[in-house]
Design an enzyme around this catalytic site. Structure first.
Site, PDB file in Angstrom:
ATOM      1  N   GLY A  16      47.326  40.611  31.156  1.00 53.09           N
ATOM      2  CA  GLY A  16      46.487  38.990  30.411  1.00 53.09           C
ATOM      3  C   GLY A  16      45.114  39.752  30.575  1.00 53.09           C
ATOM      4  CB  ALA A  19      43.815  43.231  33.083  1.00 47.39           C
ATOM      5  CG  ASP A 179      30.453  33.134  41.389  1.00 47.95           C
ATOM      6  OD1 ASP A 179      30.276  33.814  40.689  1.00 47.95           O
ATOM      7  OD2 ASP A 179      30.333  32.196  42.100  1.00 47.95           O
ATOM      8  CG  HIS A 180      31.358  36.345  36.586  1.00 47.73           C
ATOM      9  ND1 HIS A 180      31.712  34.847  35.844  1.00 47.73           N
ATOM     10  CD2 HIS A 180      30.762  36.790  35.642  1.00 47.73           C
ATOM     11  CE1 HIS A 180      31.406  34.603  35.301  1.00 47.73           C
ATOM     12  NE2 HIS A 180      30.146  35.275  35.038  1.00 47.73           N
ATOM     13  CD  GLU A 218      29.148  29.160  28.747  1.00 45.51           C
ATOM     14  OE1 GLU A 218      29.163  28.269  29.546  1.00 45.51           O
ATOM     15  OE2 GLU A 218      29.885  30.369  28.900  1.00 45.51           O
ATOM     16  CG  ASP A 237      34.019  26.781  34.258  1.00 46.27           C
ATOM     17  OD1 ASP A 237      35.176  27.394  34.342  1.00 46.27           O
ATOM     18  OD2 ASP A 237      33.249  26.810  32.398  1.00 46.27           O
ATOM     19  CG  HIS A 242      29.724  30.813  38.264  1.00 49.64           C
ATOM     20  ND1 HIS A 242      30.228  32.074  38.945  1.00 49.64           N
ATOM     21  CD2 HIS A 242      29.827  30.071  36.709  1.00 49.64           C
ATOM     22  CE1 HIS A 242      31.919  32.166  37.855  1.00 49.64           C
ATOM     23  NE2 HIS A 242      31.557  31.476  36.794  1.00 49.64           N
TER      24      HIS A 242
END
Length: 479
Positions: A16, A19, A179-180, A218, A237, A242
């Site tokens: 995907g 990845a 959670d990046h 964004e 989202d 976040h």
């Protein structure tokens, strides 16, 4: 640099986008540093009938998009990658996966350590976790760590169900919820900044803080994620995970704590003190928006995007006032804001101090800005100026080893997973509190019809976002 780590990675969804765009480049960076070297292997799984060689070719292709390294080192790295076609519902496939992992563990002397990475749709998390347990993939001699990407549920009920399914197979201490934003340098440095700057830490309370603002903006629209966005919206989202985790980093107690248990307890206590919202308070304290085309009509409106309903009621922007019933933060508004198609990409925390802060030797009404994404190589601003040039010395940025500073978010989080460091991951108790809070907003919005679209692409969102702060006598610092 840490010593070499040993593990077998099993990546569900190995073919995907996540990845190839994030995980394989991050693993390659760790390979080049030597943190991963001889004693690791990666098994990619998906439904596609790929061979090992074909899979390795896709991995190299993903690396070539991000790196200029000699192809030879990429090929050496790719030799650690193996592929198995996999049906998540088929027990026989897990047995084959177990045998392959055991074989590779012996071949690469990986210490019986396993990292199970869920780079798949959340609806499969429980099924995979259950089979990993029932088919005996979990090892007894090494560690077994389950890594989960968001979204972790879409409301409190679904999150509880999902967590119940996973926790039957894995204890909480072995679950790493990604959670990046918690992997970003600035967020990871906040506890150090607080601990190493006594005046700043002393000022972080309701005596000296007027308000705190968190903005995640964004410039792009939903692009090819219209189908996902129609089920999520910016509230689920961006805010539930976040933004709440960013607030947890700046507002929880005792930043000097190094123990993950203490750190997460403080964060859980903070989120448990979230002020409950009545439907009327939702109307007063939260606004939503959906982007229209731009002034020239060159950009698509949200409702014109692929896989988006023509009369969609999903928000692409939200702003709100979050409050806590805690001794430290009672009375201080946390203004949060996130949206698509805003003028620029920006991730920042603006801390607005009041006049009383002069008691601590800080100029009255000072605004301290922590830039989560560096802007023109600046990371901390005081009243819009780089802190080193501001003339105020109440804060200094901690010096960190170059290796740590070079880390991309996913790379940093993978290091933590391999090291067993759970500080920068989300615990279930935190999620339960934030979902309960977000559900009260979502339920109110779902009961009403919004007048969408209500802001032009390339602007700061609907006018109601400005009015939200003006009503309190405040204004957005970044405008």
């Amino acid at each position: 640099m840490d010593t070499e780590k040993s593990a077998i990675f099993i990546i569900f969804g190995g073919s995907g986008d996540l990845a190839h765009r994030k995980l394989y480049p991050s693993l390659f960076r760790l390979y080049k540093t030597g943190l991963l070297k001889d004693h690791f292997a990666v098994i990619g799984t998906a439904r596609r009938p790929w061979s090992d060689d074909y899979f390795r070719g896709t991995v190299i292709t993903s690396l070539e998009e991000s790196f200029d390294d000699d192809k030879k080192i990429m090929e050496e790295f790719a030799k650690h990658f193996f592929y198995q076609s996999h049906d998540v519902n088929d027990s026989e496939h897990y047995i084959a996966l177990k045998n392959l992992a055991a074989k590779l563990d012996d071949q690469f002397e990986a210490g019986h350590n396993r990292v199970y990475y869920m780079a798949i749709a959340p609806r499969f998390f429980g099924t995979v976790a259950e089979h990993l347990n029932s088919e005996g993939l979990k090892t007894k001699d090494g560690y077994n760590r389950l890594v989960i990407e968001k979204p972790f549920g879409r409301d409190l009920d679904s999150a509880c169900e999902l967590n119940g399914n996973i926790s039957k197979a894995f204890p909480e201490d072995d679950i790493y919820r990604i959670d990046h934003y918690l992997g970003k340098e600035m967020i990871q440095d906040i506890p150090n900044i607080r601990a190493n700057n006594p005046k700043f830490e002393a000022a972080l309370n309701n005596k000296y803080v007027s308000n705190i603002q968190v903005t995640l903006a964004e410039s792009l629209g939903v692009e090819d994620r219209g189908g996902y966005y129609e089920t999520a919206g910016v509230l689920r989202d961006m805010v539930q995970n976040h933004i709440m985790q960013i607030i947890g980093s700046i507002a929880s107690d005792d930043p000097e704590a190094k123990d993950a248990g203490v750190i997460h307890k403080n964060k859980c206590d903070l989120f448990a003190s979230l002020k409950n919202l009545t439907p009327e308070e939702v109307d007063k304290n939260f606004v939503r928006g959906q982007y229209d085309t731009d002034e020239l009509g060159d950009e698509k409106a949200y409702r014109q995007e692929d896989k988006v309903a023509e009369d969609s009621q999903i928000e692409t922007f939200t702003a709100g006032k979050v409050e806590f019933n805690s001794k430290r933060w009672s009375g201080v508004p946390f203004y949060v804001r996130s949206g698509k198609r805003m003028p620029n990409k920006a991730s920042r925390i603006d801390i607005v101090f009041n006049e009383k802060v002069s008691e601590l030797g800080i100029k009255p009404n000072t605004v301290l800005t922590l830039l989560i994404e560096r802007t023109n190589d600046h990371s901390i601003l005081i009243n819009g100026i780089d802190y080193k040039e501001s003339g105020q010395d109440f804060i200094k940025f901690p010096e960190e080893p170059e290796f740590t500073k070079a880390c991309e978010a996913y790379e940093s989080l993978i290091i933590d997973i391999l090291s067993g460091n759970r500080v920068h991951f989300t615990l279930w108790d935190e999620l339960r509190s934030t979902w309960k809070y977000i559900d009260s907003i979502r339920e109110r919005w779902d009961s009403q019809k919004a007048d969408f679209p209500n802001y032009i692409s390339g602007t700061m969102g609907p006018d109601s976002a400005e009015m939200l702060l003006e009503r309190d006598g405040n204004s957005w610092i970044w405008d």
